[in-house]
Design a protein around this motif. Sequence first.
Motif, PDB file in Angstrom:
ATOM      1  N   LEU A 198      -1.519   7.162   6.728  1.00 23.05           N
ATOM      2  CA  LEU A 198      -0.339   6.439   6.786  1.00 23.05           C
ATOM      3  C   LEU A 198      -0.396   5.169   6.056  1.00 23.05           C
ATOM      4  CD1 LEU A 198       1.082   7.761  10.109  1.00 23.05           C
ATOM      5  CD2 LEU A 198       1.357   8.874   7.920  1.00 23.05           C
ATOM      6  N   TRP A 199       0.458   4.734   5.389  1.00 25.73           N
ATOM      7  CA  TRP A 199       0.557   3.417   4.951  1.00 25.73           C
ATOM      8  C   TRP A 199       2.020   3.247   4.831  1.00 25.73           C
ATOM      9  CZ3 TRP A 199       3.411   3.017   0.350  1.00 25.73           C
ATOM     10  CH2 TRP A 199       3.399   4.099  -0.586  1.00 25.73           C
ATOM     11  N   ALA A 200       2.165   1.773   4.697  1.00 25.72           N
ATOM     12  CA  ALA A 200       3.382   0.932   4.574  1.00 25.72           C
ATOM     13  C   ALA A 200       3.123  -0.091   3.729  1.00 25.72           C
ATOM     14  CB  ALA A 200       3.962   0.714   5.912  1.00 25.72           C
ATOM     15  N   CYS A 201       4.411  -0.431   2.990  1.00 27.59           N
ATOM     16  CA  CYS A 201       4.172  -1.665   2.202  1.00 27.59           C
ATOM     17  C   CYS A 201       5.781  -2.075   1.996  1.00 27.59           C
ATOM     18  CB  CYS A 201       3.700  -1.307   0.662  1.00 27.59           C
ATOM     19  SG  CYS A 201       4.783  -0.145  -0.159  1.00 27.59           S
ATOM     20  N   LEU A 202       6.010  -3.178   1.014  1.00 27.63           N
ATOM     21  CA  LEU A 202       7.202  -4.015   0.868  1.00 27.63           C
ATOM     22  C   LEU A 202       7.575  -4.185  -0.449  1.00 27.63           C
ATOM     23  CD1 LEU A 202       6.410  -6.504   3.845  1.00 27.63           C
ATOM     24  CD2 LEU A 202       8.588  -5.167   3.617  1.00 27.63           C
ATOM     25  N   TYR A 203       8.602  -3.870  -0.597  1.00 32.34           N
ATOM     26  CA  TYR A 203       9.073  -3.990  -2.401  1.00 32.34           C
ATOM     27  C   TYR A 203       9.816  -5.393  -2.371  1.00 32.34           C
ATOM     28  CZ  TYR A 203      11.792  -3.252  -6.503  1.00 32.34           C
ATOM     29  OH  TYR A 203      12.555  -3.281  -7.999  1.00 32.34           O
ATOM     30  N   PHE A 204       9.357  -6.174  -3.185  1.00 35.97           N
ATOM     31  CA  PHE A 204       9.877  -7.624  -3.528  1.00 35.97           C
ATOM     32  C   PHE A 204      10.261  -7.746  -4.859  1.00 35.97           C
ATOM     33  CE2 PHE A 204       6.754  -8.918   0.256  1.00 35.97           C
ATOM     34  CZ  PHE A 204       7.658  -9.680   0.858  1.00 35.97           C
ATOM     35  N   GLN A 213       4.989  -7.627  -8.255  1.00 35.66           N
ATOM     36  CA  GLN A 213       3.521  -6.812  -7.640  1.00 35.66           C
ATOM     37  C   GLN A 213       2.376  -7.689  -7.836  1.00 35.66           C
ATOM     38  OE1 GLN A 213       3.754  -2.524  -8.233  1.00 35.66           O
ATOM     39  NE2 GLN A 213       4.396  -3.072 -10.335  1.00 35.66           N
ATOM     40  N   VAL A 214       1.245  -7.132  -7.187  1.00 34.51           N
ATOM     41  CA  VAL A 214       0.041  -8.102  -7.063  1.00 34.51           C
ATOM     42  C   VAL A 214      -0.927  -7.154  -7.900  1.00 34.51           C
ATOM     43  CG1 VAL A 214       0.630  -9.354  -5.132  1.00 34.51           C
ATOM     44  CG2 VAL A 214      -0.455  -7.179  -4.692  1.00 34.51           C
ATOM     45  N   HIS A 215      -1.881  -7.876  -8.597  1.00 36.66           N
ATOM     46  CA  HIS A 215      -3.026  -7.257  -9.120  1.00 36.66           C
ATOM     47  C   HIS A 215      -4.469  -6.965  -8.210  1.00 36.66           C
ATOM     48  CE1 HIS A 215      -6.258  -6.710 -12.067  1.00 36.66           C
ATOM     49  NE2 HIS A 215      -5.514  -6.192 -12.801  1.00 36.66           N
ATOM     50  N   SER A 216      -4.761  -5.747  -8.120  1.00 34.43           N
ATOM     51  CA  SER A 216      -6.076  -5.398  -7.271  1.00 34.43           C
ATOM     52  C   SER A 216      -7.341  -5.809  -8.028  1.00 34.43           C
ATOM     53  CB  SER A 216      -5.967  -3.816  -7.217  1.00 34.43           C
ATOM     54  OG  SER A 216      -6.934  -3.375  -6.390  1.00 34.43           O
ATOM     55  N   VAL A 217      -8.239  -6.122  -7.165  1.00 41.24           N
ATOM     56  CA  VAL A 217      -9.691  -6.527  -7.767  1.00 41.24           C
ATOM     57  C   VAL A 217     -10.688  -5.437  -7.304  1.00 41.24           C
ATOM     58  CG1 VAL A 217      -9.251  -8.872  -7.328  1.00 41.24           C
ATOM     59  CG2 VAL A 217     -10.436  -7.610  -5.339  1.00 41.24           C
ATOM     60  N   TYR A 218      -9.917  -4.189  -6.712  1.00 38.45           N
ATOM     61  CA  TYR A 218     -10.969  -3.383  -6.295  1.00 38.45           C
ATOM     62  C   TYR A 218     -10.562  -1.831  -6.898  1.00 38.45           C
ATOM     63  CZ  TYR A 218      -7.144  -2.554  -2.679  1.00 38.45           C
ATOM     64  OH  TYR A 218      -6.048  -2.391  -2.293  1.00 38.45           O
ATOM     65  N   SER A 219      -9.339  -1.638  -7.576  1.00 37.02           N
ATOM     66  CA  SER A 219      -8.981  -0.407  -7.965  1.00 37.02           C
ATOM     67  C   SER A 219      -8.505  -0.415  -9.411  1.00 37.02           C
ATOM     68  CB  SER A 219      -7.701  -0.075  -6.753  1.00 37.02           C
ATOM     69  OG  SER A 219      -7.319   1.336  -7.269  1.00 37.02           O
ATOM     70  N   PRO A 220      -9.491  -0.281 -10.281  1.00 31.38           N
ATOM     71  CA  PRO A 220      -9.094  -0.337 -11.635  1.00 31.38           C
ATOM     72  C   PRO A 220      -8.177   0.805 -12.082  1.00 31.38           C
ATOM     73  CG  PRO A 220     -11.339   0.417 -11.561  1.00 31.38           C
ATOM     74  CD  PRO A 220     -10.881  -0.419  -9.965  1.00 31.38           C
ATOM     75  N   ALA A 221      -8.213   2.038 -11.349  1.00 27.96           N
ATOM     76  CA  ALA A 221      -7.231   3.143 -11.622  1.00 27.96           C
ATOM     77  C   ALA A 221      -5.904   2.636 -11.300  1.00 27.96           C
ATOM     78  CB  ALA A 221      -7.972   4.391 -10.929  1.00 27.96           C
ATOM     79  N   TYR A 222      -5.560   1.921 -10.395  1.00 29.68           N
ATOM     80  CA  TYR A 222      -4.252   1.553  -9.971  1.00 29.68           C
ATOM     81  C   TYR A 222      -4.264   0.031  -9.841  1.00 29.68           C
ATOM     82  CZ  TYR A 222      -4.694   6.563  -8.522  1.00 29.68           C
ATOM     83  OH  TYR A 222      -4.960   7.850  -8.524  1.00 29.68           O
ATOM     84  N   PRO A 223      -4.110  -0.648 -10.983  1.00 25.16           N
ATOM     85  CA  PRO A 223      -4.233  -2.011 -10.885  1.00 25.16           C
ATOM     86  C   PRO A 223      -3.029  -2.897 -10.324  1.00 25.16           C
ATOM     87  CG  PRO A 223      -3.787  -1.310 -13.070  1.00 25.16           C
ATOM     88  CD  PRO A 223      -4.008  -0.183 -12.457  1.00 25.16           C
ATOM     89  N   TRP A 224      -1.969  -2.476 -10.493  1.00 22.83           N
ATOM     90  CA  TRP A 224      -0.669  -3.144 -10.022  1.00 22.83           C
ATOM     91  C   TRP A 224      -0.104  -2.505  -8.683  1.00 22.83           C
ATOM     92  CZ3 TRP A 224      -0.012  -8.000 -11.239  1.00 22.83           C
ATOM     93  CH2 TRP A 224      -0.485  -8.503 -12.461  1.00 22.83           C
ATOM     94  N   GLN A 225       0.017  -3.033  -7.676  1.00 26.41           N
ATOM     95  CA  GLN A 225       0.624  -2.485  -6.272  1.00 26.41           C
ATOM     96  C   GLN A 225       1.604  -3.427  -5.761  1.00 26.41           C
ATOM     97  OE1 GLN A 225      -3.273  -2.617  -4.154  1.00 26.41           O
ATOM     98  NE2 GLN A 225      -4.400  -1.106  -5.388  1.00 26.41           N
ATOM     99  N   LEU A 226       2.358  -2.683  -4.924  1.00 25.28           N
ATOM    100  CA  LEU A 226       3.090  -3.376  -4.014  1.00 25.28           C
ATOM    101  C   LEU A 226       2.435  -3.866  -2.948  1.00 25.28           C
ATOM    102  CD1 LEU A 226       6.198  -0.574  -3.598  1.00 25.28           C
ATOM    103  CD2 LEU A 226       5.801  -2.810  -5.297  1.00 25.28           C
ATOM    104  N   VAL A 227       2.976  -4.899  -2.069  1.00 21.92           N
ATOM    105  CA  VAL A 227       2.195  -5.605  -1.127  1.00 21.92           C
ATOM    106  C   VAL A 227       2.235  -4.573   0.137  1.00 21.92           C
ATOM    107  CG1 VAL A 227       2.454  -7.472   0.469  1.00 21.92           C
ATOM    108  CG2 VAL A 227       2.713  -7.710  -1.435  1.00 21.92           C
ATOM    109  N   GLY A 228       1.018  -4.105   0.814  1.00 23.54           N
ATOM    110  CA  GLY A 228       1.065  -3.530   1.870  1.00 23.54           C
ATOM    111  C   GLY A 228      -0.449  -2.720   2.103  1.00 23.54           C
ATOM    112  N   GLY A 229      -0.493  -1.803   2.918  1.00 24.39           N
ATOM    113  CA  GLY A 229      -1.660  -1.183   3.209  1.00 24.39           C
ATOM    114  C   GLY A 229      -1.719  -0.166   4.302  1.00 24.39           C
TER     115      GLY A 229
END
Length: 346
Positions: A198-204, A213-229
């Motif tokens: 299960l995960w949860a995030c926020l749409y700003f 959106q924020v840019h991931s440093v660990y997931s090149p396949a999914y670079p741009w992400q919503l804030v959450g985890g």
Amino acid sequence: MPRSRTATGCRSRPAPVAHPRVAVPEDAESIVRLRSDYVLSEPLSEEWILRCAEELAPRLTHAGDARAFVIDAGDGSIDACALGLIHPVLPAPAYPKGLAARVHIVATRPDVRRRGHARAVVSALLDHLRTEQVTLFELHSSAQAAPLYRELGFAGSPALMRMTATSPQLTVPGGRPGATSTPSAPEHYAETVPKATLWACLYFTDEDEQPVQVHSVYSPAYPWQLVGGTMDHGEHPWQTAVRECAEETGITPAGPPRLLATVYSPPGGGWPYSTIGCVFDGGRLTAEQIRGITLDPLEHDEVRVLPLAEWEELMPPGDFDRLTAVAEARRTGVTAYVDSWEWGTS
């Protein structure tokens, strides 16, 4: 008929009647030692005996999946044991509850063999398992032990013997005639249902409704992400979203929670479980708030604000479809349901 005599000519005393009892967690080490000494081809080390005992003890409780019967010795140890492990199977007419048990250990100390101990503990174990609506039994047998198991109802080759026992249907208290009860331990049923992360995030967005959106440093396949985890044990989805947002951006949303979308993904991308996510509305951020975002450098290295259409070329198609559904839910006030999002192979 005269009684048998020993080599010295004295009459042999009749073997004492075996009285099995239900094993409790405190018997785990004794059961493991019998297995080590008289079942396994190579005895276990002391480290492995203690490790196996720690594993078995909680499984011997009512909520566990292990059932055992033992015969006590006079020195505080046990002379014999039979251990069965319950596991779910697909139901069939002969075993409608879908519960099976493997007789995992049958062991008797050599100095007390041929007194009926093995028959006593195995019979007690099978009788008890039937009360829990187990109707499919299996075991691996030696050629020497096969005659006993055939007498108890097993059939097949000595290498793999199986027995299907008929079980009377149990009426559910207060239920209609013919209704049957469910397995007594919820844990047995829980093992049969799908597992999910299960995960949860926020749409700003900014004040012009442009997604943030924020840019991931660990997931090149999914670079741009919503804030959450990912949700921690004991958390509710909104609590996860608030905690992750504070950790990743320094922003603590005040709520109240407003769900924009639920997202489902089947197993994939090396992850063995499905994932289920909740996307909450984080609200509209001012330019000052966006400039004030403090990123965790171990997770993200950039914050970006773009019109929705410009995100498409920066994201995998599934990610962009999900972002579009969330933006539409914010615009219309109708919660989105996304079940077409899937993990890639990278």
